[in-house]
Design an enzyme around this catalytic site. Structure first.
Site, PDB file in Angstrom:
ATOM      1  CD  GLU A 417      -2.991  -1.160   1.958  1.00  0.00           C
ATOM      2  OE1 GLU A 417      -2.747  -1.323   3.307  1.00  0.00           O
ATOM      3  OE2 GLU A 417      -4.279  -1.444   1.717  1.00  0.00           O
ATOM      4  CD  GLU A 487      -3.425  -7.120   3.041  1.00  0.00           C
ATOM      5  OE1 GLU A 487      -4.752  -6.583   3.692  1.00  0.00           O
ATOM      6  OE2 GLU A 487      -2.638  -6.628   3.095  1.00  0.00           O
TER       7      GLU A 487
END
Ligand code: GAL
Length: 982
Positions: A417, A487
């Protein structure tokens, strides 16, 4: 990587983007060598200052008087040792976004450690001081001489110190700043925990040892041969006694070997003999490729049954000891986990050794996240600004160099991220150049320009299906790549739901190569007042609450039901009922191995009681193969009309490095004879009585204060509410629709349409109002008509409870008729009631032994289970709905003398706890849950699914508890101590 003359930077070192000064170039970590080492772990003198420059550097002088300082344990975090406090945020930085500057308020820990150099410490050679991890910036002195400083918290740093070492006493001084320029690169979703949290040690580097070595061990699945080549900066010999290999460094040798895989982690003990040092190596031969759009190991597509693992211990934070690391991996292996993404930084180096040994595929992720810049539209994001590139490259190199010799590491990940930017591209190019043998991962760039796999997080099932079909319209490069969910399945609190549906997609579409559940462990700190603490519990002004408690194991590593579900969902052997009667279908879902290491056994049960068991011969079956096998003739039940089922289990035949023989790897259950229809109940006539008169009467006595008796039940004649069963008082039997919202019910404020619990509350489902319209006493029944509804709306549920009795048994048939236009699913639908607190022992025939919800039910099996009300609770760190047992045919609650038995038609969700739903709903921490003197029982016809909306998709339509006309019934009776019914 080493220090070079820099243009003068007016900022203090901790605010400079430069990653380090004075450090040695990075190199690989290794555990075993004949060179000596001195561990410097233990008690260190410590003092904390509120800002970076509160003290000058004089403390580093070897004779500095540190009397009056405190002591902290290294490795450790000072905030967990009585100095300051930890703080938790998901994405927000705790400092203003003004890179690379940090506030004056910058907790700074001075650490001092005096150590004795062993008398036999070699005089020749070099010695290096190695730091495995310091958060977030350290400046180091030895015997008063400054060595340099570094940033990069979860990465190693070394200094050459031979010239500074003295015989006898040496003094090491380390100044650690919580905030530094490095902080901007370390915005992972976790606690902010400054300190020297991994080991510090002195490594001797003898003359004639190499600066570094690189083990290349590939496997050719077509020839069955491995090729070994060990690069070394200093020439030496490479010996693998078991293979008869004895070659020079840099010289390749090719020969037949057994390959390394997560399933079968074959390691060869080897030695790198350099003129000055012998280093023990463990060589695993394997080749990883992206080929034909698939990620392959040793020529085969692999499927990740993975978890994201942060380093966490409920007392010591990211200072995780060796036993805990091993315990994590054993628990993973025993739950069919085959892969770990080291979210979001390289783990302790010893962890990867354990992965080599026990067998796990590892995505090793760099210590890099800049997520908090999204709050300002990614303005100033370090990965987009050239000045940061050296720091990014330094991080990439420190990871790759340290971990390159692990067979378990099959993919490098650039970080997490960070948006997109040239800095990431630079990292990718450097890594590709240095180690072309491993594919690259990074989720944050949808173009996949720098990666070898298309990776998403929390993609809904429908999107995964689309990607599987090749129907996603991404850039052409992306369409050619394998797909993973780095994820998925957000395991916050109760859940995650929907894992089985993901697994079906992974098994159906080759390109969908599995994923990594978010995440392994709840980051909850052991806390005197709260049990386990989460964000905000340390007085943080900025925090993200319990979003850090989202693991498959609780903070103390107790597996949560989510892990049991996951184990079943990803099991490498699928066992189902076959097409023919009395047959089973067994499918090998391993990637590499056959089934010859497993023993198969069967059992046959009637009404949950095992009647017969035996073993089953299963052919070895290659991966992907399946076979239909005949089971022995069904043993004859004791009674006609019983419900029967088969349970088949696959267990380890021999001990392995991760579990004992007999450990269950997979199981399956299927019906022999279906559940017979309910017995008709009728016969007894209701009787009215006035308790004051102490006798029963069939004469109407008016309802004021009067009672109604039917079979074993006594009702309030006016309200029709149940007062007792046998002699057992019963309170509050009524329709129940509310559950204490789970984290996944609460959803995520930033995800559209996920905040279901908010809408439930807005509708008032947590404060339903009930009304009795009529109590009708007929010849054979007591009929209570009523309505349950929330305030301020015309939506409602009309209810009829029709009570009939048969001897000592009483049955309530419940009819629910919705009124109005219901747009939301219900949390639950069933009856609730309260029994005296003594009824704390539970038995049931149904799903167990653990909890399950409609979309988390993989791990439970049908059987007879014994437990207690206390043990039926799942202690999620933030209290919420938990503990339901599915498909329950009957349940019994006993106080040792009497047993209340409840039978359901159809099967029901059984929940019992020592507090009511409102209390559970109001609790913020486990310690808020105080047992009452009641046992609150929920008998649910329906439960809404769990989903994963705390960070991802909600409940799939098939698991939604949509409001509609509903009928169900329960039969109650009171028995002696042992319960049971003939
Ligand atoms: C992801 C992130 C993780 C964690 C998770 C939610 O976006 O990569 O670090 O924050 O969401 O728990």
């Amino acid at each position: 990587m080493s220090s070079s003359p820099q243009a003068a930077d007016p900022l203090p070192y901790y605010e400079q983007v430069r990653p380090e000064t004075g450090c040695l170039p990075p190199r690989s970590w290794y555990a075993r060598t004949d060179a000596v080492r001195l561990a410097l772990s233990g008690g260190w003198r410590f003092r904390l200052a509120a800002c970076a420059d509160a003290h000058d550097a004089a403390f580093a002088a070897p004779d500095y008087d540190s009397d009056g300082w405190d002591t902290v344990t290294v490795p450790g975090h000072w905030v967990l040792q009585g100095h300051g406090a930890p703080a938790y945020t998901n994405t927000p930085y705790l400092i203003p976004l003004d890179p690379p500057r940090v506030p004056d308020e910058n907790p700074t820990g001075d650490h001092l450690h005096a150590f004795e150099l062993p008398a036999d410490w070699p005089a020749q050679g070099e010695s290096v001081l190695r730091f495995e991890g310091v958060e977030s910036c350290a400046r180091v002195w030895l015997n008063g001489t400054e060595l340099g400083e570094f940033k990069g918290s979860r990465l190693p740093h070394e200094f050459a110190v031979g010239a500074l070492l003295r015989p006898g006493r040496n003094v090491l001084a380390v100044r650690v700043h919580q905030w530094s320029a490095g902080t901007y690169l370390e915005d992972q979703d976790q606690w902010w925990l400054p300190g020297i949290f991994r080991e510090v040690a002195l490594w001797h580097r003898p003359d004639g040892t190499g600066a570094d070595h690189f083990v290349h061990a590939s496997y050719d699945h077509l020839t069955g041969e491995g090729t070994l080549r060990v690069e070394s900066t200093v020439p030496g010999r490479v010996r693998v006694p078991e293979l008869g290999v004895d070659v020079a460094t840099d010289e390749p040798v090719t020969l037949p070997v057994a390959p390394w895989s997560a399933e079968s982690p074959r390691l060869y003990e080897a030695e790198l003999a350099l003129p000055g040092e012998r280093i023990a190596l463990r060589v695993g031969f394997r080749t990883v490729t992206v080929q034909d759009g698939l990620l392959k190991a040793n020529g085969r597509r692999i499927l990740f049954r993975g978890v994201n693992r942060h380093e966490f211990h409920p007392r010591t934070g990211r200072a995780v000891d060796a036993e805990t690391m091993r315990a994590d991996l054993l628990l993973m292996k025993r739950h069919n986990v085959n892969a770990v993404r080291t979210s979001h930084y390289p783990p302790h180096p010893a962890f990867l050794e354990l992965c080599d040994e026990l067998g796990l595929w590892v995505i090793d992720e760099c210590d890099l996240e800049t997520h908090g810049f999204h709050a300002v539209g990614w303005r100033g994001n370090p990965v987009t600004e050239e000045r940061w590139t050296p720091a990014l490259l330094d991080r990439a190199a420190r990871m790759v160099e340290r971990d390159k010799n692990h067979p378990s590491v099959i993919v490098w990940s650039l970080g997490n991220e960070c948006g997109t930017g040239a800095g990431l591209t630079a990292m990718a190019s450097w890594i590709r150049e240095r180690d072309p043998s491993r594919p690259l991962h990074y989720e944050g760039d949808p173009s996949c320009a720098d990666t070898d796999m298309y990776s998403r997080m929390y993609a809904p099932h429908a999107e995964v299906e689309q990607i599987g079909r090749g129907e996603d319209d991404g850039p052409p490069r992306r369409a050619q790549l394998p797909f993973i969910l780095c994820e998925y399945g957000h395991a916050m609190g109760n859940g995650p739901g929907g894992l089985a549906e993901y697994q079906r997609l992974f098994e159906k579409y080759e390109r969908c190569q599995g994923g990594f559940v978010w995440e392994w462990i709840d980051h909850g700190f052991a806390h005197e007042r709260h049990g386990f603490a989460y964000g905000g519990d340390f007085g943080e002004t900025v925090h993200d609450g319990n979003f850090c408690c989202d693991g498959l194991v609780l903070p103390d590593r107790t597996p949560s039901p989510g892990l049991t579900d996951f184990k079943k969902v990803v099991e490498p052997v699928r066992i189902e009922g076959g097409d023919a009667a009395n047959s089973a279908r067994i499918t090998n879902r391993y990637d590499f191995g056959d089934l010859s290491h497993l023993t198969f056994s069967w059992s046959y049960a009637a009404d949950g009681e095992v009647l017969a068991e035996g073993t089953l011969d299963v052919p070895p079956l290659e991966p992907g193969e399946s076979a239909e096998l005949k089971l022995p003739p069904a043993p004859v039940g004791r009674e006609v009309g019983e419900e029967t089922h088969w349970t088949l289990r696959a267990t380890l035949t021999e001990d392995t490095s991760w579990a004992r023989r007999g450990h269950e790897v997979a199981w399956g259950q299927f019906t022999g004879t279906a559940r017979p229809a309910a017995r008709p109940v009728s016969g007894a006539r209701p009787r009215r009585s006035d308790p004051a008169e102490g006798h029963d009467s069939n004469e109407g006595q008016g309802r004021q204060g009067g009672q109604l008796t039917l079979g074993p039940a006594v009702f309030d004649a006016r309200t029709g509410s149940l007062r007792s069963l046998g002699a057992v008082p019963v309170e509050g039997l009524q329709l129940a629709v509310w559950r204490a919202p789970t984290d996944n019910d609460n959803g995520a404020p930033w995800l559209p349409d996920t905040e279901l619990a908010k809408r439930w509350r807005a509708l008032g489902l947590h404060r339903m109002q009930h009304r009795v319209d009529s109590v009708t006493v007929s010849d054979h029944a007591v009929i209570v008509d009523g309505r349950s509804a929330p305030a301020a709306t015309d939506l409602g549920l009309a209810t009829q409870l029709r009570w009939t009795a048969d001897g000592d048994w009483i049955t309530v048939a419940v009819t629910v008729t919705p009124q109005g236009d219901w747009k939301l699913p219900l949390p639950r639908l069933g009856l609730s009631l309260a029994l005296p607190g003594g009824f704390g022992a539970a038995r049931w025939f149904g799903g167990g032994p653990g909890e399950a919800y409609p979309d988390t039910r993989g791990g439970v099996r049908l059987g007879r289970w014994d437990s207690t009300v206390d043990a039926m609770q799942t202690p999620y760190v933030r209290p919420q709905e938990n503990g339901a047992r599915p498909d329950v045919r009957w349940a019994e609650l006993s106080n040792g003398t009497r047993t209340v038995r409840i039978e359901g038609e159809p099967g029901f969700w059984f929940t019992a706890r020592r507090w009511d739903t409102a209390h559970l709903d109001a609790a913020r921490h486990l310690t808020d849950l105080t047992p009452s003197d009641r046992v609150y029982v929920n008998l649910d016809h329906g439960q809404h699914g769990i989903g994963s909306a705390s960070c991802g998709p909600g409940v799939l339509p098939e698991h939604s508890l949509v409001v509609g006309p509903t009928e169900f019934s329960f039969t109650f009776g009171v028995l002696g101590a042992r319960g049971g019914r003939g």
